[in-house]
Structures are given as structure tokens and as C-alpha cells.
Design an enzyme around this catalytic site. Structure first.
Site, PDB file in Angstrom:
ATOM      1  N   GLU A  95       0.839  -1.207   0.000  1.00  0.00           N
ATOM      2  CA  GLU A  95       0.000   0.000   0.000  1.00  0.00           C
ATOM      3  C   GLU A  95       0.870   1.252   0.000  1.00  0.00           C
ATOM      4  O   GLU A  95       2.001   1.226   0.486  1.00  0.00           O
ATOM      5  CB  GLU A  95      -0.866   0.020   1.272  1.00  0.00           C
ATOM      6  CG  GLU A  95      -2.274  -0.510   1.100  1.00  0.00           C
ATOM      7  CD  GLU A  95      -3.196   0.458   0.342  1.00  0.00           C
ATOM      8  OE1 GLU A  95      -2.714   1.414  -0.300  1.00  0.00           O
ATOM      9  OE2 GLU A  95      -4.404   0.235   0.406  1.00  0.00           O
ATOM     10  N   ASP A  96       0.314   2.344  -0.481  1.00  0.00           N
ATOM     11  CA  ASP A  96       1.027   3.611  -0.404  1.00  0.00           C
ATOM     12  C   ASP A  96       0.919   4.197   0.999  1.00  0.00           C
ATOM     13  O   ASP A  96       1.899   4.647   1.581  1.00  0.00           O
ATOM     14  CB  ASP A  96       0.510   4.610  -1.451  1.00  0.00           C
ATOM     15  CG  ASP A  96      -1.004   4.792  -1.442  1.00  0.00           C
ATOM     16  OD1 ASP A  96      -1.719   4.104  -0.667  1.00  0.00           O
ATOM     17  OD2 ASP A  96      -1.502   5.636  -2.215  1.00  0.00           O
ATOM     18  N   ASP A  99      -4.347   5.295   6.176  1.00  0.00           N
ATOM     19  CA  ASP A  99      -4.877   6.535   6.743  1.00  0.00           C
ATOM     20  C   ASP A  99      -5.933   6.140   7.786  1.00  0.00           C
ATOM     21  O   ASP A  99      -5.598   5.908   8.943  1.00  0.00           O
ATOM     22  CB  ASP A  99      -5.426   7.347   5.563  1.00  0.00           C
ATOM     23  CG  ASP A  99      -5.934   8.719   5.936  1.00  0.00           C
ATOM     24  OD1 ASP A  99      -5.602   9.200   7.012  1.00  0.00           O
ATOM     25  OD2 ASP A  99      -6.675   9.317   5.138  1.00  0.00           O
ATOM     26  N   PHE A 148      -1.844  16.008   4.033  1.00  0.00           N
ATOM     27  CA  PHE A 148      -2.154  15.316   2.781  1.00  0.00           C
ATOM     28  C   PHE A 148      -0.899  15.281   1.928  1.00  0.00           C
ATOM     29  O   PHE A 148      -0.346  16.324   1.565  1.00  0.00           O
ATOM     30  CB  PHE A 148      -3.295  16.001   2.029  1.00  0.00           C
ATOM     31  CG  PHE A 148      -3.852  15.125   0.941  1.00  0.00           C
ATOM     32  CD1 PHE A 148      -4.787  14.143   1.233  1.00  0.00           C
ATOM     33  CD2 PHE A 148      -3.412  15.260  -0.366  1.00  0.00           C
ATOM     34  CE1 PHE A 148      -5.280  13.305   0.240  1.00  0.00           C
ATOM     35  CE2 PHE A 148      -3.895  14.425  -1.368  1.00  0.00           C
ATOM     36  CZ  PHE A 148      -4.833  13.453  -1.061  1.00  0.00           C
ATOM     37  N   ARG A 161       1.918  12.313  -9.109  1.00  0.00           N
ATOM     38  CA  ARG A 161       2.404  10.944  -8.871  1.00  0.00           C
ATOM     39  C   ARG A 161       3.877  10.799  -9.273  1.00  0.00           C
ATOM     40  O   ARG A 161       4.593   9.951  -8.755  1.00  0.00           O
ATOM     41  CB  ARG A 161       1.582   9.927  -9.675  1.00  0.00           C
ATOM     42  CG  ARG A 161       0.142   9.786  -9.223  1.00  0.00           C
ATOM     43  CD  ARG A 161      -0.476   8.534  -9.851  1.00  0.00           C
ATOM     44  NE  ARG A 161      -1.929   8.554  -9.782  1.00  0.00           N
ATOM     45  CZ  ARG A 161      -2.654   8.155  -8.749  1.00  0.00           C
ATOM     46  NH1 ARG A 161      -2.057   7.714  -7.661  1.00  0.00           N
ATOM     47  NH2 ARG A 161      -3.975   8.182  -8.783  1.00  0.00           N
TER      48      ARG A 161
HETATM   49  P1  5GP Z   1      -7.740   4.678   4.199  1.00  0.00           P
HETATM   50  O1  5GP Z   1      -8.767   3.722   3.703  1.00  0.00           O
HETATM   51  O2  5GP Z   1      -6.672   4.053   5.061  1.00  0.00           O
HETATM   52  O3  5GP Z   1      -8.359   5.895   4.844  1.00  0.00           O
HETATM   53  O4  5GP Z   1      -7.069   5.310   2.945  1.00  0.00           O
HETATM   54  C1  5GP Z   1      -6.192   4.658   2.155  1.00  0.00           C
HETATM   55  C2  5GP Z   1      -6.111   5.351   0.803  1.00  0.00           C
HETATM   56  O5  5GP Z   1      -6.480   6.731   0.861  1.00  0.00           O
HETATM   57  C3  5GP Z   1      -4.682   5.344   0.363  1.00  0.00           C
HETATM   58  O6  5GP Z   1      -4.348   4.142  -0.305  1.00  0.00           O
HETATM   59  C4  5GP Z   1      -4.626   6.575  -0.537  1.00  0.00           C
HETATM   60  O7  5GP Z   1      -5.060   6.223  -1.831  1.00  0.00           O
HETATM   61  C5  5GP Z   1      -5.623   7.531   0.078  1.00  0.00           C
HETATM   62  N1  5GP Z   1      -4.949   8.515   0.952  1.00  0.00           N
HETATM   63  C6  5GP Z   1      -5.000   8.607   2.285  1.00  0.00           C
HETATM   64  N2  5GP Z   1      -4.236   9.620   2.749  1.00  0.00           N
HETATM   65  C7  5GP Z   1      -3.670  10.162   1.650  1.00  0.00           C
HETATM   66  C8  5GP Z   1      -2.747  11.248   1.466  1.00  0.00           C
HETATM   67  O8  5GP Z   1      -2.272  11.936   2.391  1.00  0.00           O
HETATM   68  N3  5GP Z   1      -2.389  11.515   0.181  1.00  0.00           N
HETATM   69  C9  5GP Z   1      -2.863  10.807  -0.880  1.00  0.00           C
HETATM   70  N4  5GP Z   1      -2.444  11.167  -2.084  1.00  0.00           N
HETATM   71  N5  5GP Z   1      -3.725   9.781  -0.737  1.00  0.00           N
HETATM   72  C10 5GP Z   1      -4.124   9.466   0.511  1.00  0.00           C
END
Ligand code: 5GP
Length: 174
Positions: A95-96, A99, A148, A161
Site C-alpha cells: 500500500e502507499d 490513513d 495530505f 504521482r
Molecule cells: P484509508 O482507507 O486508510 O483511509 O485510505 C487509504 C487510501 O487513501 C490510500 O491508499 C490513498 O489512496 C488515500 N490517501 C489517504 N491519505 C492520503 C494522502 O495523504 N495523500 C494521498 N495522495 N492519498 C491518501
């Protein structure tokens, strides 16, 4: 749009190499599949894979959890599925960023029904301040504050990206 550099390319490269070495040590002799969660993890997954000295395979899972916005909807849609069975295989989800944790917990539920031998998680970033569902990250790059971030595969409205480093969008509203 004002961007504030957060983690430089050299620091990222060193950390990704360390994660690759740790994975290599942990999975010696095992049948390993890396599952890169698109699109955000494509750069991390490409670099990480080249630091894992094992005979592995790589597959991709397209997921949409943020619809052109900075807010998590909690709704996760699979936009492109795996091309191979993971039954009986050791899986690392790449995963990137974790959050809220909603995306990863949904993915785990989905992947577990496919009966892999094991599932672990590698994530470049973790934003613990926003946790809604606690997620265990087995291979973590960096813990960051509630900002963010873009770059190194992560986007804001499909832009940034290609930045080779990680940056924060200065005011969060862009
Ligand atoms: P979660 O489901 O854990 O809230 O979110 C995961 C996804 O939300 C990540 O894989 C990403 O695509 C997006 N995301 C969450 N925080 C960020 C951020 O700070 N920057 C970006 N570009 N994407 C985020």
C-alpha cells in the site's frame, strides 16, 4: 499549488531498501506474491520489488477509496482484480498509505476469502492520527503527521504521482 517537501528521494530509497532486505530474510524459501494496490503504490511496489532477492510474483489490485477528494468515503471499490489465484501462497499487500485503515481492512477481508497461506502488509506511509480501524503494518516506511501527501506515486486529483520525493499539500485545500 504550494507543496512542502516532506521526505526526500534519498531517504525514501534507503528505507525501501531496508524493507526489501527484511522481506527477503523473512520469506526465504517461500512462495511469495506481492500485491500492489493501484494506483498509489505503483512506484513504491516497483522499487520495493527490486530490493527483494527472492523468486516472487507480482500482481495488481485496482482499488478506489478516494473519489478525487481528500476525504475517505469508507466505500472501497475493486476496479481491477488479481490475475492469478493466491490460494496457498504467502501474500504481501503493498500500500502507499494507511490513513483511516478502512481500505486495508476491506482488502484483508476480501483476500482472506481466497485462502492464501498468509497475508502481511507493507505500507510506505502511516497516518496514525486518523485511524478508524486499527491495522497491523508489518513493513512500514514512515509514520507521518496528519497532512495530505503527494509524490512517489501518491496523487492529488491524479497529479503529482511522478514527483520523486514526498511532499505535503500546504493548506490541505489546494
Ligand atoms: P484509508 O482507507 O486508510 O483511509 O485510505 C487509504 C487510501 O487513501 C490510500 O491508499 C490513498 O489512496 C488515500 N490517501 C489517504 N491519505 C492520503 C494522502 O495523504 N495523500 C494521498 N495522495 N492519498 C491518501
Amino acid at each position: 499549488m504550494p507543496l512542502k517537501p516532506l521526505i526526500d528521494a534519498g531517504t525514501i530509497a534507503r528505507r525501501v531498501a531496508e524493507l526489501g532486505r527484511a522481506i527477503t530474510d523473512d520469506y526465504l524459501g517461500e512462495d511469495l506474491v506481492l500485491i500492489a494496490v493501484l494506483k498509489g503504490s505503483y512506484v513504491f511496489a516497483a522499487d520495493l520489488a527490486r530490493h527483494i532477492d527472492l523468486d516472487l510474483s507480482i500482481d495488481f489490485l485496482g482499488v478506489r477509496s478516494y473519489a478525487d477528494d481528500q476525504q475517505s468515503s469508507g466505500i472501497v471499490q475493486i476496479t481491477a482484480d488479481l490475475t492469478q489465484s493466491i490460494e496457498g501462497k504467502h501474500v504481501i499487500v503493498v500500500e502507499d498509505i494507511v490513513d483511516t485503515g478502512l481500505t486495508v481492512s476491506y482488502l484483508y477481508e476480501n483476500l482472506e476469502t481466497r485462502r492464501p497461506a498468509s497475508i502481511k502488509l507493507a505500507s510506505l506511509l502511516h497516518k496514525p492520527a486518523r485511524t478508524q480501524v486499527p491495522v497491523r503494518i508489518d513493513y512500514l516506511g514512515f509514520t507521518i503527521d496528519d497532512v495530505f501527501v503527494v509524490g512517489y506515486g501518491l496523487d492529488y486529483r491524479q497529479r503529482f504521482r511522478n514527483l520523486p520525493y514526498l511532499a505535503a499539500i500546504a493548506d490541505g485545500t489546494a
